[in-house]
Design a protein around this motif. Structure first.
Motif, PDB file in Angstrom:
ATOM      1  N   TYR A 233     -19.869  71.361  25.932  1.00 39.91           N
ATOM      2  CA  TYR A 233     -19.824  69.999  26.454  1.00 39.91           C
ATOM      3  C   TYR A 233     -18.454  69.772  27.076  1.00 39.91           C
ATOM      4  CZ  TYR A 233     -24.035  68.399  23.911  1.00 39.91           C
ATOM      5  OH  TYR A 233     -25.323  68.202  23.449  1.00 39.91           O
TER       6      TYR A 233
ATOM      7  N   ASN B 163     -11.485  59.292  28.323  1.00 40.48           N
ATOM      8  CA  ASN B 163     -12.126  58.020  27.965  1.00 40.48           C
ATOM      9  C   ASN B 163     -13.605  57.969  28.358  1.00 40.48           C
ATOM     10  OD1 ASN B 163      -9.730  56.778  26.864  1.00 40.48           O
ATOM     11  ND2 ASN B 163      -8.995  56.678  28.973  1.00 40.48           N
ATOM     12  N   LYS B 164     -14.229  59.100  28.402  1.00 40.18           N
ATOM     13  CA  LYS B 164     -15.654  59.160  28.734  1.00 40.18           C
ATOM     14  C   LYS B 164     -16.439  59.798  27.602  1.00 40.18           C
ATOM     15  CE  LYS B 164     -15.135  57.659  33.002  1.00 40.18           C
ATOM     16  NZ  LYS B 164     -15.670  56.344  33.442  1.00 40.18           N
ATOM     17  N   GLY B 165     -17.772  59.663  27.680  1.00 38.36           N
ATOM     18  CA  GLY B 165     -18.623  60.357  26.734  1.00 38.36           C
ATOM     19  C   GLY B 165     -18.705  61.835  27.055  1.00 38.36           C
ATOM     20  N   LEU B 166     -19.518  62.553  26.324  1.00 35.93           N
ATOM     21  CA  LEU B 166     -19.652  64.000  26.507  1.00 35.93           C
ATOM     22  C   LEU B 166     -20.809  64.313  27.442  1.00 35.93           C
ATOM     23  CD1 LEU B 166     -17.973  63.798  23.844  1.00 35.93           C
ATOM     24  CD2 LEU B 166     -18.998  65.977  23.223  1.00 35.93           C
ATOM     25  N   GLN B 167     -20.574  65.288  28.311  1.00 41.14           N
ATOM     26  CA  GLN B 167     -21.600  65.732  29.244  1.00 41.14           C
ATOM     27  C   GLN B 167     -21.926  67.187  28.946  1.00 41.14           C
ATOM     28  OE1 GLN B 167     -20.353  65.969  33.348  1.00 41.14           O
ATOM     29  NE2 GLN B 167     -22.438  65.908  34.111  1.00 41.14           N
TER      30      GLN B 167
ATOM     31  N   PHE C 249     -12.584  56.990  18.670  1.00 44.40           N
ATOM     32  CA  PHE C 249     -13.572  56.905  19.741  1.00 44.40           C
ATOM     33  C   PHE C 249     -14.918  57.202  19.114  1.00 44.40           C
ATOM     34  CE2 PHE C 249     -14.733  56.330  23.914  1.00 44.40           C
ATOM     35  CZ  PHE C 249     -15.269  57.425  24.559  1.00 44.40           C
TER      36      PHE C 249
ATOM     37  N   LEU D 179     -18.931  57.718  19.330  1.00 41.24           N
ATOM     38  CA  LEU D 179     -19.954  58.155  20.259  1.00 41.24           C
ATOM     39  C   LEU D 179     -21.313  58.148  19.585  1.00 41.24           C
ATOM     40  CD1 LEU D 179     -17.908  61.049  21.780  1.00 41.24           C
ATOM     41  CD2 LEU D 179     -18.932  59.235  23.135  1.00 41.24           C
TER      42      LEU D 179
ATOM     43  N   PHE E  64     -25.177  62.192  24.954  1.00 36.84           N
ATOM     44  CA  PHE E  64     -24.208  61.254  24.422  1.00 36.84           C
ATOM     45  C   PHE E  64     -24.074  60.001  25.286  1.00 36.84           C
ATOM     46  CE2 PHE E  64     -22.107  63.486  20.936  1.00 36.84           C
ATOM     47  CZ  PHE E  64     -22.646  64.744  21.087  1.00 36.84           C
ATOM     48  N   GLY E  65     -23.758  58.897  24.611  1.00 31.57           N
ATOM     49  CA  GLY E  65     -23.437  57.664  25.297  1.00 31.57           C
ATOM     50  C   GLY E  65     -22.011  57.666  25.803  1.00 31.57           C
ATOM     51  N   PRO E  66     -21.593  56.578  26.459  1.00 27.21           N
ATOM     52  CA  PRO E  66     -20.251  56.514  27.053  1.00 27.21           C
ATOM     53  C   PRO E  66     -19.147  56.288  26.027  1.00 27.21           C
ATOM     54  CG  PRO E  66     -21.429  54.478  27.440  1.00 27.21           C
ATOM     55  CD  PRO E  66     -22.410  55.416  26.813  1.00 27.21           C
ATOM     56  N   GLY E  67     -19.486  55.891  24.814  1.00 24.92           N
ATOM     57  CA  GLY E  67     -18.487  55.739  23.764  1.00 24.92           C
ATOM     58  C   GLY E  67     -17.891  54.353  23.662  1.00 24.92           C
TER      59      GLY E  67
ATOM     60  N   ARG F 119     -14.222  52.732  22.272  1.00 25.29           N
ATOM     61  CA  ARG F 119     -12.876  52.993  21.745  1.00 25.29           C
ATOM     62  C   ARG F 119     -12.470  51.841  20.847  1.00 25.29           C
ATOM     63  NH1 ARG F 119      -9.712  56.752  22.283  1.00 25.29           N
ATOM     64  NH2 ARG F 119     -10.785  57.597  24.116  1.00 25.29           N
TER      65      ARG F 119
END
Lengths: 114, 111
Positions: free
Chosen positions: A36, A41-45, B88, B90, B102-105, B107
């Motif tokens: 991944y 500051n983003k989610g996981l791809q 953070f 998730l 996964f979502g954007p999370g 913080r």
């Protein structure tokens, strides 16, 4: 128990040069393995996944990984780094039982130098 | 196609205050749902997972709890936040034996 070890916490390469992010795993089962990517500051791809088919797995953005059972490794490679590849990369192994819990490595931060 | 939402995106809370983070999934039914926490400079740690409405499994003892009041809704809560709850958060979903998305999370900073 399953575990993942990412051998480098930080990798720095120049733009246009190859990328190698190393990962070793431990599993009592035939594992499913994933890479991944996480941009700041983003989610996981999901980049790619191995699920006991071909040992060389191709993913998005030119990345690929090779499953080597004899070495218990699943290293991530890319022939030519791009500035947009700068991110945190996680090697992950799944527990095939129950709700398929994921076990994450500690991550490798990839820096691309111009 | 399926999408996963989390809110809020960012939250600053004082120590001792309550917490409620929400995760919803669209475009699928009866998903497995997961809450992870990522502390600064570290990998992800699984906190809770759910295989159905009202079914919650906790992975680590902590100050947090989770609930699944609806099929595609997963909530992470705390009655009194601690400084160590900063991180953070998730949310993720999958179908059995398939890839997790996964979502954007969110913080969370606890001061």
């Amino acid at each position: 128990a399953q575990s993942v070890t990412q051998l480098d916490s930080h990798v720095s390469v120049s733009e246009g040069t190859p990328v190698l992010l190393r990962c070793n795993y431990s599993s009592s089962y035939s594992p499913s393995l994933f890479w991944y990517v996480q941009h700041p500051n983003k989610g996981l791809q999901l980049l790619l996944k191995y699920t006991s088919a071909a040992t060389l797995v191709k993913g998005i953005n030119g990345f690929e990984a090779e499953f080597k059972k004899s070495e218990t490794s699943f290293h991530l490679t890319k022939p030519s780094a791009h500035m947009s590849d700068a991110a945190e990369y996680f090697c992950v192994v799944s527990d095939p039982q129950g709700a398929q819990k994921l076990v994450f490595g500690q991550g490798t931060r990839l820096t691309i130098n111009p | 196609s399926q999408t996963i939402h989390q809110w809020p995106a960012t939250l600053v809370q004082p120590v001792g205050s309550p917490l409620s983070l929400e995760c919803t999934v669209e475009g699928t039914s009866n998903p497995n749902l997961y809450w992870y926490r990522q502390a600064a400079g570290r990998g992800l740690q699984l906190l809770f997972y759910s295989v159905g409405i009202g079914q919650i499994s906790s992975e680590v003892p902590q100050n947090l709890s989770a609930s699944r009041p609806q099929d595609r809704q997963f909530i992470l809560s705390s009655k009194k936040l601690l400084l160590s709850d900063s991180g953070f958060y998730l949310c993720a979903w999958n179908r059995v034996a398939e890839t997790q998305y996964f979502g954007p999370g969110t913080r969370l900073l606890v001061l």
